[in-house]
Design a protein around this motif. Structure first.
Motif, PDB file in Angstrom:
ATOM      1  N   ASP A   3      43.130  33.404  40.571  1.00 43.36           N
ATOM      2  CA  ASP A   3      42.822  33.889  40.187  1.00 43.36           C
ATOM      3  C   ASP A   3      44.993  34.900  40.192  1.00 43.36           C
ATOM      4  O   ASP A   3      45.529  35.096  39.560  1.00 43.36           O
ATOM      5  CB  ASP A   3      42.209  35.610  39.581  1.00 43.36           C
ATOM      6  N   SER A   7      46.879  32.068  38.694  1.00 47.88           N
ATOM      7  CA  SER A   7      47.392  32.235  37.483  1.00 47.88           C
ATOM      8  C   SER A   7      47.647  33.641  37.471  1.00 47.88           C
ATOM      9  O   SER A   7      48.869  33.130  35.886  1.00 47.88           O
ATOM     10  CB  SER A   7      45.274  32.348  37.023  1.00 47.88           C
ATOM     11  N   PHE A  38      44.470  26.543  34.966  1.00 48.60           N
ATOM     12  CA  PHE A  38      44.823  28.162  35.068  1.00 48.60           C
ATOM     13  C   PHE A  38      43.066  28.493  35.125  1.00 48.60           C
ATOM     14  O   PHE A  38      42.447  27.959  34.699  1.00 48.60           O
ATOM     15  CB  PHE A  38      44.709  28.598  33.971  1.00 48.60           C
ATOM     16  N   TYR A  44      42.719  33.711  31.773  1.00 43.96           N
ATOM     17  CA  TYR A  44      44.253  33.927  31.940  1.00 43.96           C
ATOM     18  C   TYR A  44      44.568  33.079  30.614  1.00 43.96           C
ATOM     19  O   TYR A  44      45.769  33.032  30.368  1.00 43.96           O
ATOM     20  CB  TYR A  44      44.923  33.155  33.138  1.00 43.96           C
ATOM     21  N   ARG A  45      43.437  31.657  30.253  1.00 48.67           N
ATOM     22  CA  ARG A  45      44.410  30.969  29.306  1.00 48.67           C
ATOM     23  C   ARG A  45      44.871  31.120  28.212  1.00 48.67           C
ATOM     24  O   ARG A  45      45.899  30.868  27.462  1.00 48.67           O
ATOM     25  CB  ARG A  45      42.927  29.884  29.393  1.00 48.67           C
TER      26      ARG A  45
END
Length: 327
Positions: A180, A183, A241, A245-246
């Protein structure tokens, strides 16, 4: 060890044709229009077409869906090229000699025309395969966008000797997904690229001649330093990722693509400016080279999708406009 296709070895060894070039090329063009195409030439043309088709296929792959859809056609083209290569190894002139060798022995117009045509086709095939190899390596680096179908096809193609095992090794590299924190850092980095990208495009759009190029050089040098500092600290090309977060990553990419395409257009335009290859543009060209390298580093995962083989061809065409012509 896999051995490369014989036709590629032949094309790579074009220096062996130099004794023929000096004697037969001047009369080859005249004879070219007065003869039928030989079996060798036909195979070479088919080979070039298949190679070009492969480049178009691979350069159009930009996601997993594209990759899966491309796999059957890629395999078909690999088989086609292998078949043509086999046919070429059996094709020869009536004397049993390769056309370029026969031309060297006889030095007549018809054999000279055949040798000249084959030489031209060999060069074009070699250039086309360089572009195909670049796309192949690029897709290996992104693990064929997780397409098992295309990855399997790539392995099979490498077994024929068409591609290097070193390139294929990129395909099997196992990268762990980003955390996380990683990303989030990458998302922030991508968002910070829009402003300097837009500034680079704006500076390039103002270059109309040597004087404006000289003024732009200092601004480009400053932008180059900014982009250099925005390059990822650790390679992220092949890593996925974190799921949450994508959507943000996709949104961050959206404004960057048109900016890079705009920069590409300006680079080609500037290369075609009268006198671009002369001294007054030297400082600007040096600054521009630095910006280009730093754009590559900052946009590493998708830079080659924009600045691909077709860009290099467009740039070469533009530069040719400045090449001195013979009297």
């Amino acid at each position: 060890m896999h051995h490369p296709l014989p036709i590629l070895c032949c094309a790579a060894a074009l220096g062996c044709l130099s004794p023929v070039q000096g004697n037969v090329v001047p009369i080859a063009a005249e004879a070219q229009a007065q003869r039928a195409e030989t079996p060798q030439e036909h195979i070479y043309r088919e080979f070039l077409q298949a190679t070009t088709d492969m480049w178009f296929l691979l350069s159009g792959v930009s996601n997993r869906e594209d990759a899966c859809a491309a796999a059957p056609r890629f395999t078909e083209l690999v088989n086609r090229i292998c078949t043509l290569d086999e046919q070429l190894s059996h094709a020869s002139t009536e004397s049993g000699l390769p056309a370029e060798v026969e031309a060297e022995v006889h030095e007549d117009a018809e054999t000279a025309a055949v040798a000249g045509a084959l030489e031209t086709l060999q060069v074009r095939i070699l250039e086309a395969f360089e572009d195909v190899n670049a796309e192949f390596l690029s897709l290996c680096r992104v693990h064929c966008y997780s397409s098992a179908e295309l990855a399997t096809a790539f392995v099979a193609a490498t077994d024929t000797g068409m591609f290097s095992e070193e390139a294929l090794a990129q395909l099997s590299t196992n990268e762990t997904p980003m955390s996380d924190m990683e990303s989030e850092e990458e998302l922030a980095r991508l968002r910070s690229l829009e402003e300097p990208d837009r500034a680079v495009l704006s500076v390039l759009q103002q270059v109309k001649d040597a004087a404006s190029a000289e003024k732009a050089a200092e601004a480009l040098a400053s932008l180059s330093r900014r982009l250099h500092n925005l390059a990822p600290q650790h390679p992220v090309d092949h890593r996925s990722f974190a799921e949450r977060y994508r959507a943000g990553i996709r949104a961050a990419f959206e404004p960057l693509s048109p900016l890079l395409w705009g920069i590409r257009t300006e680079l080609v335009r500037i290369a075609a400016l009268p006198g671009y290859d002369t001294e007054p543009y030297d400082a600007f060209s040096d600054a521009l080279n630095s910006v280009y390298e730093d754009l590559d580093a900052a946009h590493s995962s998708y830079f080659n999708d924009v600045f691909d083989a077709s860009f290099r061809a467009d740039l070469d065409d533009a530069l040719q406009e400045n090449a001195p012509t013979a009297d």
